[in-house]
Design a protein around this motif. Structure first.
Motif, mmCIF file in Angstrom:
data_model
loop_
_atom_site.group_PDB
_atom_site.id
_atom_site.type_symbol
_atom_site.label_atom_id
_atom_site.label_comp_id
_atom_site.label_asym_id
_atom_site.label_seq_id
_atom_site.Cartn_x
_atom_site.Cartn_y
_atom_site.Cartn_z
ATOM 1 N N UNK A 80 0.858 -1.177 0.000
ATOM 2 C CA UNK A 80 0.000 0.000 0.000
ATOM 3 C C UNK A 80 0.896 1.230 0.000
ATOM 4 N N UNK A 81 0.871 1.918 -1.148
ATOM 5 C CA UNK A 81 1.635 3.152 -1.289
ATOM 6 C C UNK A 81 0.767 4.333 -0.900
ATOM 7 N N UNK A 82 1.407 5.424 -0.553
ATOM 8 C CA UNK A 82 0.675 6.613 -0.124
ATOM 9 C C UNK A 82 1.307 7.828 -0.762
ATOM 10 N N UNK A 83 0.460 8.640 -1.421
ATOM 11 C CA UNK A 83 0.920 9.877 -2.037
ATOM 12 C C UNK A 83 0.055 11.007 -1.505
ATOM 13 N N UNK A 84 0.610 11.789 -0.646
ATOM 14 C CA UNK A 84 -0.111 12.873 0.017
ATOM 15 C C UNK A 84 -0.689 13.880 -0.974
ATOM 16 N N UNK A 85 -0.009 14.074 -2.116
ATOM 17 C CA UNK A 85 -0.426 15.088 -3.079
ATOM 18 C C UNK A 85 -1.408 14.574 -4.124
ATOM 19 N N UNK A 86 -1.617 13.288 -4.199
ATOM 20 C CA UNK A 86 -2.509 12.710 -5.215
ATOM 21 C C UNK A 86 -3.968 12.871 -4.799
ATOM 22 N N UNK A 87 -4.858 12.811 -5.789
ATOM 23 C CA UNK A 87 -6.297 12.877 -5.514
ATOM 24 C C UNK A 87 -6.705 11.641 -4.713
ATOM 25 N N UNK A 88 -6.293 10.478 -5.209
ATOM 26 C CA UNK A 88 -6.500 9.233 -4.470
ATOM 27 C C UNK A 88 -5.205 9.008 -3.692
ATOM 28 N N UNK A 89 -5.272 9.117 -2.382
ATOM 29 C CA UNK A 89 -4.079 9.137 -1.538
ATOM 30 C C UNK A 89 -3.319 7.815 -1.501
ATOM 31 N N UNK A 90 -4.033 6.695 -1.452
ATOM 32 C CA UNK A 90 -3.345 5.412 -1.359
ATOM 33 C C UNK A 90 -3.691 4.542 -2.557
ATOM 34 N N UNK A 91 -2.735 3.684 -2.901
ATOM 35 C CA UNK A 91 -2.978 2.746 -3.997
ATOM 36 C C UNK A 91 -2.258 1.446 -3.709
ATOM 37 N N UNK A 92 -2.850 0.368 -4.201
ATOM 38 C CA UNK A 92 -2.260 -0.956 -4.049
ATOM 39 C C UNK A 92 -1.286 -1.208 -5.194
ATOM 40 N N UNK A 93 -0.150 -1.769 -4.846
ATOM 41 C CA UNK A 93 0.884 -2.095 -5.824
ATOM 42 C C UNK A 93 1.221 -3.566 -5.644
ATOM 43 N N UNK A 94 1.133 -4.331 -6.716
ATOM 44 C CA UNK A 94 1.451 -5.752 -6.631
ATOM 45 C C UNK A 94 2.962 -5.939 -6.579
ATOM 46 N N UNK A 95 3.418 -6.622 -5.538
ATOM 47 C CA UNK A 95 4.841 -6.944 -5.421
ATOM 48 C C UNK A 95 5.124 -8.377 -5.846
#
Length: 142
Positions: A80-95
Protein backbone atom coordinates in the motif's frame (compact mmCIF):
# COMPACT_ATOMS: atom_id res chain seq x y z
CA UNK A 1 17.61 -2.90 46.20
CA UNK A 2 18.17 -6.36 44.81
CA UNK A 3 14.68 -6.44 43.35
CA UNK A 4 15.23 -3.11 41.54
CA UNK A 5 18.51 -4.44 40.19
CA UNK A 6 16.80 -7.66 39.07
CA UNK A 7 14.09 -5.67 37.28
CA UNK A 8 16.75 -3.58 35.56
CA UNK A 9 18.63 -6.71 34.47
CA UNK A 10 15.41 -8.27 33.14
CA UNK A 11 14.55 -5.12 31.22
CA UNK A 12 18.07 -4.89 29.78
CA UNK A 13 17.92 -8.54 28.70
CA UNK A 14 14.54 -8.03 27.08
CA UNK A 15 15.69 -4.93 25.16
CA UNK A 16 18.87 -6.63 23.95
CA UNK A 17 16.90 -9.71 22.86
CA UNK A 18 14.52 -7.48 20.87
CA UNK A 19 17.48 -5.82 19.16
CA UNK A 20 19.04 -9.20 18.34
CA UNK A 21 15.70 -10.44 17.01
CA UNK A 22 15.35 -7.29 14.91
CA UNK A 23 18.81 -7.69 13.36
CA UNK A 24 18.21 -11.37 12.63
CA UNK A 25 14.79 -10.55 11.20
CA UNK A 26 16.27 -8.02 8.76
CA UNK A 27 18.75 -10.58 7.43
CA UNK A 28 16.03 -13.18 6.80
CA UNK A 29 13.66 -10.52 5.41
CA UNK A 30 16.23 -9.36 2.88
CA UNK A 31 16.88 -12.97 1.81
CA UNK A 32 13.13 -13.50 1.28
CA UNK A 33 12.92 -10.18 -0.60
CA UNK A 34 15.43 -11.57 -3.10
CA UNK A 35 14.15 -15.15 -3.12
CA UNK A 36 10.53 -14.13 -3.78
CA UNK A 37 11.58 -11.76 -6.58
CA UNK A 38 10.33 -8.64 -4.83
CA UNK A 39 13.68 -7.06 -5.69
CA UNK A 40 12.42 -6.93 -9.29
CA UNK A 41 9.56 -4.62 -8.27
CA UNK A 42 11.33 -2.66 -5.52
CA UNK A 43 14.95 -2.13 -6.51
CA UNK A 44 16.35 -1.16 -3.12
CA UNK A 45 15.54 -3.21 -0.03
CA UNK A 46 15.25 -0.07 2.10
CA UNK A 47 12.52 1.26 -0.23
CA UNK A 48 10.19 -1.49 1.04
CA UNK A 49 9.69 0.53 4.18
CA UNK A 50 8.32 3.50 2.26
CA UNK A 51 5.09 1.54 1.90
CA UNK A 52 2.43 2.13 4.53
CA UNK A 53 1.80 -1.61 4.73
CA UNK A 54 2.19 -4.88 2.88
CA UNK A 55 -0.76 -7.25 2.74
CA UNK A 56 -1.54 -10.64 1.31
CA UNK A 57 -4.49 -11.87 -0.66
CA UNK A 58 -5.26 -15.55 -0.93
CA UNK A 59 -4.02 -16.68 2.48
CA UNK A 60 -4.74 -15.70 6.05
CA UNK A 61 -2.50 -13.55 8.18
CA UNK A 62 -4.66 -14.01 11.27
CA UNK A 63 -2.99 -15.51 14.31
CA UNK A 64 -5.40 -18.44 14.64
CA UNK A 65 -5.33 -19.34 10.92
CA UNK A 66 -1.91 -18.10 9.80
CA UNK A 67 -1.10 -19.21 6.26
CA UNK A 68 -4.45 -20.90 5.73
CA UNK A 69 -5.40 -20.82 2.03
CA UNK A 70 -8.55 -18.98 0.95
CA UNK A 71 -10.05 -21.20 -1.74
CA UNK A 72 -10.84 -19.54 -5.06
CA UNK A 73 -8.52 -16.60 -4.32
CA UNK A 74 -5.22 -15.66 -5.90
CA UNK A 75 -2.05 -15.47 -3.83
CA UNK A 76 -0.61 -12.00 -4.19
CA UNK A 77 1.61 -9.69 -2.17
CA UNK A 78 0.15 -6.18 -2.18
CA UNK A 79 1.94 -3.07 -0.97
CA UNK A 80 0.00 0.00 0.00
CA UNK A 81 1.63 3.15 -1.29
CA UNK A 82 0.68 6.61 -0.12
CA UNK A 83 0.92 9.88 -2.04
CA UNK A 84 -0.11 12.87 0.02
CA UNK A 85 -0.43 15.09 -3.08
CA UNK A 86 -2.51 12.71 -5.21
CA UNK A 87 -6.30 12.88 -5.51
CA UNK A 88 -6.50 9.23 -4.47
CA UNK A 89 -4.08 9.14 -1.54
CA UNK A 90 -3.34 5.41 -1.36
CA UNK A 91 -2.98 2.75 -4.00
CA UNK A 92 -2.26 -0.96 -4.05
CA UNK A 93 0.88 -2.10 -5.82
CA UNK A 94 1.45 -5.75 -6.63
CA UNK A 95 4.84 -6.94 -5.42
CA UNK A 96 4.25 -10.55 -6.37
CA UNK A 97 1.57 -12.61 -8.05
CA UNK A 98 1.69 -16.38 -7.52
CA UNK A 99 -1.54 -17.70 -9.09
CA UNK A 100 -4.44 -19.60 -7.54
CA UNK A 101 -3.78 -19.91 -3.83
CA UNK A 102 -4.68 -23.60 -3.65
CA UNK A 103 -2.19 -24.39 -6.45
CA UNK A 104 0.81 -22.66 -4.86
CA UNK A 105 3.48 -24.90 -3.37
CA UNK A 106 3.14 -24.96 0.44
CA UNK A 107 6.81 -24.09 0.99
CA UNK A 108 6.50 -21.04 -1.29
CA UNK A 109 3.25 -19.98 0.38
CA UNK A 110 4.88 -20.23 3.79
CA UNK A 111 7.81 -18.07 2.64
CA UNK A 112 5.38 -15.45 1.36
CA UNK A 113 3.53 -15.39 4.69
CA UNK A 114 6.85 -15.26 6.55
CA UNK A 115 8.00 -12.33 4.40
CA UNK A 116 4.93 -10.29 5.30
CA UNK A 117 5.12 -11.10 9.01
CA UNK A 118 8.82 -10.22 9.07
CA UNK A 119 8.13 -6.97 7.18
CA UNK A 120 5.48 -6.04 9.73
CA UNK A 121 7.83 -6.90 12.60
CA UNK A 122 10.46 -4.46 11.29
CA UNK A 123 7.84 -1.84 10.37
CA UNK A 124 6.56 -1.93 13.95
CA UNK A 125 10.04 -1.08 15.22
CA UNK A 126 10.23 1.81 12.77
CA UNK A 127 6.85 3.06 13.93
CA UNK A 128 7.95 2.84 17.55
CA UNK A 129 11.09 4.85 16.76
CA UNK A 130 9.04 7.42 14.86
CA UNK A 131 6.68 8.05 17.77
CA UNK A 132 9.52 8.00 20.27
CA UNK A 133 11.10 10.85 18.30
CA UNK A 134 7.77 12.67 18.05
CA UNK A 135 7.30 12.79 21.83
CA UNK A 136 10.76 14.30 22.31
CA UNK A 137 9.50 17.95 22.33
CA UNK A 138 6.99 17.09 25.06
CA UNK A 139 9.70 15.86 27.40
CA UNK A 140 10.70 19.48 28.05
CA UNK A 141 7.36 19.93 29.82
CA UNK A 142 7.97 17.13 32.29
Amino acid sequence: MSSALDRLKNLTNKISSYERARKENLVVLQNLYNELGINQKVEEFSELFNFKAINLSGASLQNDSLGEIKKGKYLQILAIGYDRDAVVKSKNISLGYFGKAENVDVVLKDKIVEFIIRFRFEKSFMTLEHYYDMIEPFKENE
